[in-house]
Design a protein around this motif. Structure first.
Motif, PDB file in Angstrom:
ATOM      1  N   ILE A 111     -33.090  39.553 -21.129  1.00 53.12           N
ATOM      2  CA  ILE A 111     -33.650  40.690 -20.401  1.00 53.12           C
ATOM      3  C   ILE A 111     -32.517  41.690 -20.245  1.00 53.12           C
ATOM      4  CG2 ILE A 111     -34.775  41.488 -18.285  1.00 53.12           C
ATOM      5  CD1 ILE A 111     -35.817  38.658 -17.891  1.00 53.12           C
ATOM      6  N   ARG A 112     -32.670  42.846 -20.861  1.00 53.20           N
ATOM      7  CA  ARG A 112     -31.566  43.799 -20.965  1.00 53.20           C
ATOM      8  C   ARG A 112     -31.960  45.160 -20.412  1.00 53.20           C
ATOM      9  NH1 ARG A 112     -29.649  42.084 -27.096  1.00 53.20           N
ATOM     10  NH2 ARG A 112     -28.573  40.164 -26.473  1.00 53.20           N
ATOM     11  N   SER A 113     -30.937  45.889 -19.983  1.00 56.08           N
ATOM     12  CA  SER A 113     -31.166  47.229 -19.431  1.00 56.08           C
ATOM     13  C   SER A 113     -30.968  48.306 -20.493  1.00 56.08           C
ATOM     14  CB  SER A 113     -30.226  47.478 -18.245  1.00 56.08           C
ATOM     15  OG  SER A 113     -28.875  47.301 -18.643  1.00 56.08           O
ATOM     16  N   PHE A 114     -31.177  47.934 -21.744  1.00 56.12           N
ATOM     17  CA  PHE A 114     -31.152  48.889 -22.853  1.00 56.12           C
ATOM     18  C   PHE A 114     -31.995  48.299 -23.972  1.00 56.12           C
ATOM     19  CE2 PHE A 114     -27.740  45.923 -23.513  1.00 56.12           C
ATOM     20  CZ  PHE A 114     -27.787  45.645 -24.870  1.00 56.12           C
ATOM     21  N   LYS A 156     -39.638  44.101 -26.298  1.00 57.24           N
ATOM     22  CA  LYS A 156     -40.798  44.527 -25.536  1.00 57.24           C
ATOM     23  C   LYS A 156     -40.323  45.174 -24.236  1.00 57.24           C
ATOM     24  CE  LYS A 156     -45.222  44.544 -24.214  1.00 57.24           C
ATOM     25  NZ  LYS A 156     -46.277  45.299 -24.921  1.00 57.24           N
ATOM     26  N   LYS A 157     -40.714  46.402 -23.999  1.00 56.36           N
ATOM     27  CA  LYS A 157     -40.361  47.069 -22.745  1.00 56.36           C
ATOM     28  C   LYS A 157     -41.070  46.377 -21.589  1.00 56.36           C
ATOM     29  CE  LYS A 157     -40.898  51.479 -20.321  1.00 56.36           C
ATOM     30  NZ  LYS A 157     -41.356  52.877 -20.429  1.00 56.36           N
ATOM     31  N   LEU A 158     -40.295  46.025 -20.541  1.00 52.83           N
ATOM     32  CA  LEU A 158     -40.875  45.408 -19.355  1.00 52.83           C
ATOM     33  C   LEU A 158     -41.225  46.442 -18.300  1.00 52.83           C
ATOM     34  CD1 LEU A 158     -38.811  42.133 -18.781  1.00 52.83           C
ATOM     35  CD2 LEU A 158     -41.096  42.376 -19.740  1.00 52.83           C
ATOM     36  N   PHE A 159     -40.256  47.283 -17.928  1.00 50.61           N
ATOM     37  CA  PHE A 159     -40.522  48.307 -16.929  1.00 50.61           C
ATOM     38  C   PHE A 159     -39.391  49.323 -16.916  1.00 50.61           C
ATOM     39  CE2 PHE A 159     -38.202  44.936 -14.775  1.00 50.61           C
ATOM     40  CZ  PHE A 159     -37.296  45.591 -13.955  1.00 50.61           C
ATOM     41  N   GLU A 160     -39.680  50.456 -16.317  1.00 51.10           N
ATOM     42  CA  GLU A 160     -38.671  51.498 -16.112  1.00 51.10           C
ATOM     43  C   GLU A 160     -38.020  51.256 -14.753  1.00 51.10           C
ATOM     44  OE1 GLU A 160     -37.509  53.978 -17.869  1.00 51.10           O
ATOM     45  OE2 GLU A 160     -38.865  54.056 -19.600  1.00 51.10           O
ATOM     46  N   ALA A 161     -36.719  51.058 -14.765  1.00 43.28           N
ATOM     47  CA  ALA A 161     -35.992  50.846 -13.517  1.00 43.28           C
ATOM     48  C   ALA A 161     -35.297  52.140 -13.107  1.00 43.28           C
ATOM     49  CB  ALA A 161     -34.961  49.736 -13.683  1.00 43.28           C
ATOM     50  N   PRO A 168     -31.745  56.286 -14.401  1.00 44.11           N
ATOM     51  CA  PRO A 168     -32.852  55.574 -15.045  1.00 44.11           C
ATOM     52  C   PRO A 168     -32.349  54.500 -16.010  1.00 44.11           C
ATOM     53  CG  PRO A 168     -32.503  57.672 -16.131  1.00 44.11           C
ATOM     54  CD  PRO A 168     -31.517  57.605 -15.000  1.00 44.11           C
ATOM     55  N   ALA A 169     -33.140  53.450 -16.179  1.00 48.25           N
ATOM     56  CA  ALA A 169     -32.828  52.394 -17.142  1.00 48.25           C
ATOM     57  C   ALA A 169     -34.120  51.771 -17.633  1.00 48.25           C
ATOM     58  CB  ALA A 169     -31.933  51.325 -16.519  1.00 48.25           C
ATOM     59  N   GLU A 170     -34.174  51.495 -18.920  1.00 53.25           N
ATOM     60  CA  GLU A 170     -35.325  50.816 -19.510  1.00 53.25           C
ATOM     61  C   GLU A 170     -35.013  49.325 -19.586  1.00 53.25           C
ATOM     62  OE1 GLU A 170     -38.257  51.504 -23.326  1.00 53.25           O
ATOM     63  OE2 GLU A 170     -36.106  51.598 -23.672  1.00 53.25           O
ATOM     64  N   GLU A 215     -46.044  38.836 -16.351  1.00 52.64           N
ATOM     65  CA  GLU A 215     -45.600  38.913 -14.961  1.00 52.64           C
ATOM     66  C   GLU A 215     -45.068  40.294 -14.604  1.00 52.64           C
ATOM     67  OE1 GLU A 215     -45.741  36.845 -12.267  1.00 52.64           O
ATOM     68  OE2 GLU A 215     -47.150  35.777 -13.571  1.00 52.64           O
ATOM     69  N   PHE A 216     -44.462  40.965 -15.559  1.00 54.17           N
ATOM     70  CA  PHE A 216     -43.896  42.290 -15.297  1.00 54.17           C
ATOM     71  C   PHE A 216     -44.869  43.426 -15.650  1.00 54.17           C
ATOM     72  CE2 PHE A 216     -39.880  39.912 -15.448  1.00 54.17           C
ATOM     73  CZ  PHE A 216     -39.240  40.451 -14.337  1.00 54.17           C
ATOM     74  N   ALA A 217     -46.092  43.077 -16.030  1.00 49.47           N
ATOM     75  CA  ALA A 217     -47.044  44.102 -16.498  1.00 49.47           C
ATOM     76  C   ALA A 217     -47.298  45.173 -15.451  1.00 49.47           C
ATOM     77  CB  ALA A 217     -48.355  43.441 -16.928  1.00 49.47           C
ATOM     78  N   ASP A 218     -47.341  44.799 -14.191  1.00 46.81           N
ATOM     79  CA  ASP A 218     -47.643  45.758 -13.121  1.00 46.81           C
ATOM     80  C   ASP A 218     -46.420  46.075 -12.272  1.00 46.81           C
ATOM     81  OD1 ASP A 218     -50.372  45.852 -13.838  1.00 46.81           O
ATOM     82  OD2 ASP A 218     -50.749  43.993 -12.732  1.00 46.81           O
TER      83      ASP A 218
END
Length: 208
Positions: free
Chosen positions: A60-63, A73-78, A177-179, A204-207
């Motif tokens: 799980i990475r922030s890039f 697969k993008k999980l969420f925008e942080a 911002p971070a993806e 789990e991270f969909a929402d």
């Protein structure tokens, strides 16, 4: 996310220290309930694990990595912000401008690190002297912030839920911002166990 009794074995998930400590635990708890046969190793590190060398099964990475052999697969925008202990902001006189923060203390990974450069690009006038404490460990950074040692960045999901701190809100400071992406080697397509955990994390991270 129903139970699959026939999936067993080990899975290694690597993520940053902050995501591992503050975001992942409730998700891992649900995964253990859904898949009790899967044993999980969590590697909490800010260094990039090499999935090609099988240093981990899932990252799980922030890039967003660019290697073609990786499935991403993008999980969420942080979103990150500067945070400080309420006591430290009071000590500084509750600053209301960037200029009033130029005498504050900050925490970074190293004396001439990325936070210094980022803040100076937003109008600060900081030097290494503004960073009297440095550590490469994000969790230690956060504990130092909570104790009122200095200011540093944190994800809003973590920072906004910590009663000892508050956002440093002054005009001119933009959020960070971070993806957040989920990454696995393309053997994911043939490894049922890795595929199950990958799909579980996506759901789990969909929402989020």
């Amino acid at each position: 996310t129903g139970k699959s009794d026939h999936i067993e074995g080990n899975i290694c998930i690597t993520s940053t220290e902050i995501l591992s400590a503050y975001i992942l635990p409730p998700v891992i708890q649900k995964l253990r309930q859904a898949e009790p046969g899967i044993e999980i190793e969590i590697v909490a590190t800010n260094d990039e694990s090499n999935l090609n060398r099988r240093e981990a099964d899932i990252a799980i990475r922030s890039f967003r990595p660019s290697q073609p052999e990786l499935i991403v697969k993008k999980l969420f925008e942080a979103t990150g912000h500067l945070y400080a202990a309420t006591t430290y902001l009071q000590q500084l006189g509750n600053p209301r401008s960037i200029a009033e923060l130029n005498d504050a203390n900050f925490i970074d990974f190293e004396k001439s690190g990325s936070l210094l450069s980022l803040l100076n690009s937003q109008g600060f006038n900081l030097s290494p002297h503004n960073f009297p404490v440095v550590t490469k460990n994000h969790t230690v950074q956060w504990e130092l912030v909570k104790q009122g040692v200095a200011i540093s960045g944190m994800l809003e999901e973590v920072g906004d839920n910590e009663p000892l701190v508050e956002r440093v809100i002054v005009p001119g400071i933009a959020p960070f911002p971070a993806e957040i992406c989920l990454v696995a080697h393309n053997e994911l397509r043939t490894n049922r166990r890795v595929r199950r955990v990958f799909d579980f994390l996506v759901a789990e991270f969909a929402d989020y």
